[in-house]
Design a protein around this motif. Structure first.
Motif, PDB file in Angstrom:
ATOM      1  N   ALA A 161       0.828  -1.207   0.000  1.00 56.60           N
ATOM      2  CA  ALA A 161       0.000   0.000   0.000  1.00 56.60           C
ATOM      3  C   ALA A 161       0.865   1.260   0.000  1.00 56.60           C
ATOM      4  O   ALA A 161       0.633   2.192  -0.779  1.00 56.60           O
ATOM      5  CB  ALA A 161      -0.926  -0.011   1.217  1.00 56.60           C
ATOM      6  N   ILE A 162       1.883   1.295   0.858  1.00 60.58           N
ATOM      7  CA  ILE A 162       2.764   2.469   0.908  1.00 60.58           C
ATOM      8  C   ILE A 162       3.533   2.606  -0.407  1.00 60.58           C
ATOM      9  O   ILE A 162       3.734   3.716  -0.919  1.00 60.58           O
ATOM     10  CB  ILE A 162       3.736   2.362   2.101  1.00 60.58           C
ATOM     11  N   GLY A 163       3.968   1.473  -0.977  1.00 56.74           N
ATOM     12  CA  GLY A 163       4.700   1.510  -2.242  1.00 56.74           C
ATOM     13  C   GLY A 163       3.866   2.009  -3.399  1.00 56.74           C
ATOM     14  O   GLY A 163       4.375   2.661  -4.319  1.00 56.74           O
ATOM     15  N   ILE A 164       2.557   1.724  -3.375  1.00 60.07           N
ATOM     16  CA  ILE A 164       1.664   2.203  -4.441  1.00 60.07           C
ATOM     17  C   ILE A 164       1.357   3.688  -4.251  1.00 60.07           C
ATOM     18  O   ILE A 164       1.334   4.461  -5.217  1.00 60.07           O
ATOM     19  CB  ILE A 164       0.355   1.378  -4.450  1.00 60.07           C
ATOM     20  N   ILE A 165       1.134   4.103  -3.015  1.00 62.38           N
ATOM     21  CA  ILE A 165       0.825   5.515  -2.733  1.00 62.38           C
ATOM     22  C   ILE A 165       2.035   6.407  -3.007  1.00 62.38           C
ATOM     23  O   ILE A 165       1.903   7.497  -3.583  1.00 62.38           O
ATOM     24  CB  ILE A 165       0.368   5.678  -1.273  1.00 62.38           C
ATOM     25  N   LEU A 236      -3.473 -12.814  -5.586  1.00 64.12           N
ATOM     26  CA  LEU A 236      -3.577 -11.822  -6.659  1.00 64.12           C
ATOM     27  C   LEU A 236      -3.157 -10.447  -6.164  1.00 64.12           C
ATOM     28  O   LEU A 236      -2.398  -9.732  -6.840  1.00 64.12           O
ATOM     29  CB  LEU A 236      -5.013 -11.781  -7.181  1.00 64.12           C
ATOM     30  N   PHE A 237      -3.620 -10.076  -4.987  1.00 63.04           N
ATOM     31  CA  PHE A 237      -3.247  -8.775  -4.410  1.00 63.04           C
ATOM     32  C   PHE A 237      -1.739  -8.697  -4.172  1.00 63.04           C
ATOM     33  O   PHE A 237      -1.089  -7.708  -4.534  1.00 63.04           O
ATOM     34  CB  PHE A 237      -4.002  -8.559  -3.100  1.00 63.04           C
ATOM     35  N   VAL A 238      -1.176  -9.737  -3.583  1.00 70.08           N
ATOM     36  CA  VAL A 238       0.246  -9.712  -3.230  1.00 70.08           C
ATOM     37  C   VAL A 238       1.119  -9.763  -4.479  1.00 70.08           C
ATOM     38  O   VAL A 238       2.075  -8.970  -4.610  1.00 70.08           O
ATOM     39  CB  VAL A 238       0.589 -10.878  -2.284  1.00 70.08           C
ATOM     40  N   TYR A 239       0.829 -10.663  -5.413  1.00 68.27           N
ATOM     41  CA  TYR A 239       1.641 -10.771  -6.632  1.00 68.27           C
ATOM     42  C   TYR A 239       1.601  -9.475  -7.432  1.00 68.27           C
ATOM     43  O   TYR A 239       2.631  -8.960  -7.879  1.00 68.27           O
ATOM     44  CB  TYR A 239       1.130 -11.907  -7.520  1.00 68.27           C
ATOM     45  N   GLY A 240       0.376  -8.957  -7.643  1.00 63.13           N
ATOM     46  CA  GLY A 240       0.243  -7.714  -8.405  1.00 63.13           C
ATOM     47  C   GLY A 240       1.002  -6.575  -7.752  1.00 63.13           C
ATOM     48  O   GLY A 240       1.698  -5.801  -8.420  1.00 63.13           O
ATOM     49  N   GLY A 241       0.881  -6.483  -6.429  1.00 68.05           N
ATOM     50  CA  GLY A 241       1.579  -5.423  -5.706  1.00 68.05           C
ATOM     51  C   GLY A 241       3.081  -5.539  -5.801  1.00 68.05           C
ATOM     52  O   GLY A 241       3.787  -4.539  -6.012  1.00 68.05           O
ATOM     53  N   LEU A 242       3.612  -6.747  -5.671  1.00 63.58           N
ATOM     54  CA  LEU A 242       5.066  -6.943  -5.712  1.00 63.58           C
ATOM     55  C   LEU A 242       5.631  -6.696  -7.112  1.00 63.58           C
ATOM     56  O   LEU A 242       6.737  -6.152  -7.256  1.00 63.58           O
ATOM     57  CB  LEU A 242       5.420  -8.358  -5.244  1.00 63.58           C
ATOM     58  N   ILE A 243       4.892  -7.084  -8.161  1.00 64.42           N
ATOM     59  CA  ILE A 243       5.345  -6.784  -9.526  1.00 64.42           C
ATOM     60  C   ILE A 243       5.373  -5.277  -9.741  1.00 64.42           C
ATOM     61  O   ILE A 243       6.313  -4.728 -10.339  1.00 64.42           O
ATOM     62  CB  ILE A 243       4.427  -7.475 -10.564  1.00 64.42           C
TER      63      ILE A 243
END
Length: 429
Positions: A161-165, A236-243
């Protein structure tokens, strides 16, 4: 849905997520993001197909066939289950997956804090804990689902979440085409080992569901499918976020070590607390997977040997072999893993897909045997190609097989093998 049933589904779903989410699942996605850059969405879809959708299909194939992998193998041939099951258990057990979890835990979770510690000591601590928790298989699902997974998910959600924001950098332009990015994401999904693991883990979840009182076919199927869907959403949430974090990490070198990349990303996002957060994530992710796999190896081989060799000795032997291989290091284990996975993965995917798609319509075994033989031949040729055992001329001819150049050449031959088996059997009847 009553409260008790909802709680059981949460426990089983979180346990299944943690079983799947191990070393490779945490290390592979960020590097994919670095490699494909602005094409991260197409790579995310591809990785999701091979790393999430196909494993979920593996769970469905077991549910449709019975309670465990033996029931799935018997849908095709009575020799399939012990032979293919043994290969799968060796790959997801002491040969690749379990040693990789220990090596990753040391490189990401221990070494940054204790740089002078020898890898053998870190692995020894890891396998002592694994052995103590795996020695009682009846408690594995509840311990993982109720205690370990929630902490893991909260930490990962915070990091993503912090990485996306606040992304570290903009997307880097990529030299990869859309097809290359898709192929990259799809093939990296092989390294998660989750399709292989799904046909084993499904049996563990089904047994846990039955132990909680869901013994009739309808309730057992419902609870297992909903639990599988919950674990898939988490993945799905974790993989998408890490990519995404890898694609926006600002790192352009594709030669960076996977463990170093993950440490760098977490430090950039969470500062001085990044190392602690990723260390805890890694320890929990790897421990849950190692415990589950060790228990699965013990159960499978004790049943295969009809309890002439008990569960406990097999678990101890598995831990010892895994300990010895874990000292090699993460990247060496991953590089070593690719050739055997390139051979076995197409066979298991073919078995799972065709049983799920055609299992209720076509009961005859011959078409499935035809599809598996075709996939096995292509898998063997792919293995020879990776090992450098084929000449350039032969490889050029094999590239005429659709998708062979992208290491997915099993798709069309398996369809042909299935069709030939079906029509031959139909004409004979």
């Amino acid at each position: 849905m009553e409260k008790k049933k909802f709680g059981n589904i949460l426990t089983l779903g979180f346990a299944l997520f943690a079983m799947f989410f191990g070393a490779g699942n945490l290390l592979l996605p960020p590097l994919i993001g670095v490699q494909v850059g602005s094409n991260f969405l197409i790579a995310m879809i591809a990785f999701g197909i091979s790393g999430i959708l196909l494993p979920f299909t593996g769970i469905l194939s077991i549910i449709q066939s019975g309670d465990n992998f033996n029931d799935l193998g018997n849908r095709v041939n009575k020799f399939i289950a012990p032979v293919l099951g043994t290969i799968i258990m060796i790959c997801i057990g002491p040969l690749i997956a379990i040693p990789r979890t220990a090596a990753t835990t040391f490189e990401v979770g221990i070494k940054p804090f204790f740089p002078d510690m020898h890898v053998a000591w870190g692995s020894l601590i890891f396998f002592v804990i694994t052995l103590l928790l795996a020695i009682r298989p009846s408690k594995v699902v509840d311990v993982i689902g109720n205690y370990l997974t929630p902490v893991l998910l909260i930490l990962l959600a915070l990091l993503i979440a912090i990485g996306i924001i606040n992304p570290t950098a903009a997307f880097e332009p990529t030299k990869h085409s859309m097809i290359d990015s898709f192929s990259k994401g799809f093939l990296e999904g092989y390294q998660t080992l989750d399709v292989l693991a799904s046909v084993i883990f499904a049996g563990i979840i089904i047994s846990a569901a039955k132990a909680k009182g869901y013994t009739d076919k309808k309730s057992k199927m419902q609870v297992t499918i909903v639990s599988g869907a919950l674990s898939s959403l988490c993945l799905l949430f974790v993989y998408g976020g890490l990519i995404y974090l890898g694609a926006t990490s600002g790192i352009t070198s594709t030669e960076v070590k996977r463990s170093e990349l993950l440490i760098n990303i977490s430090s950039n996002i969470l500062g001085q607390y990044g190392l602690i957060a990723i260390a805890v994530c890694m320890a929990f992710a790897c421990l849950t997977t190692a415990i589950s796999l060790t228990a699965a190896v013990g159960s499978f081989f004790s049943e295969l040997f009809k309890n002439k060799i008990g569960y406990t000795p097999i678990v101890i032997l598995c831990s010892l072999v895994s300990f010895g291989l874990s000292i090699k290091g993460v990247d060496q284990i991953i590089n070593f893993a690719y050739p055997p996975l390139a051979f076995i993965y197409p066979i298991v995917i073919t078995l799972v897909l065709y049983v799920v798609i055609f299992g209720k319509i076509i009961k005859d075994k011959v078409p499935y045997v035809g599809a598996l033989i075709a996939s096995a031949i292509i898998g063997l040729l792919g293995l020879f190609k990776i090992l450098g055992m084929l000449s350039v001329g032969i490889i050029e001819k094999l590239n005429y097989i659709p998708f062979f150049e992208n290491d997915m050449g099993w798709i069309v031959p398996s369809i042909l093998g299935f069709s030939i088996g079906y029509f031959l059997r139909r004409n004979k009847n």
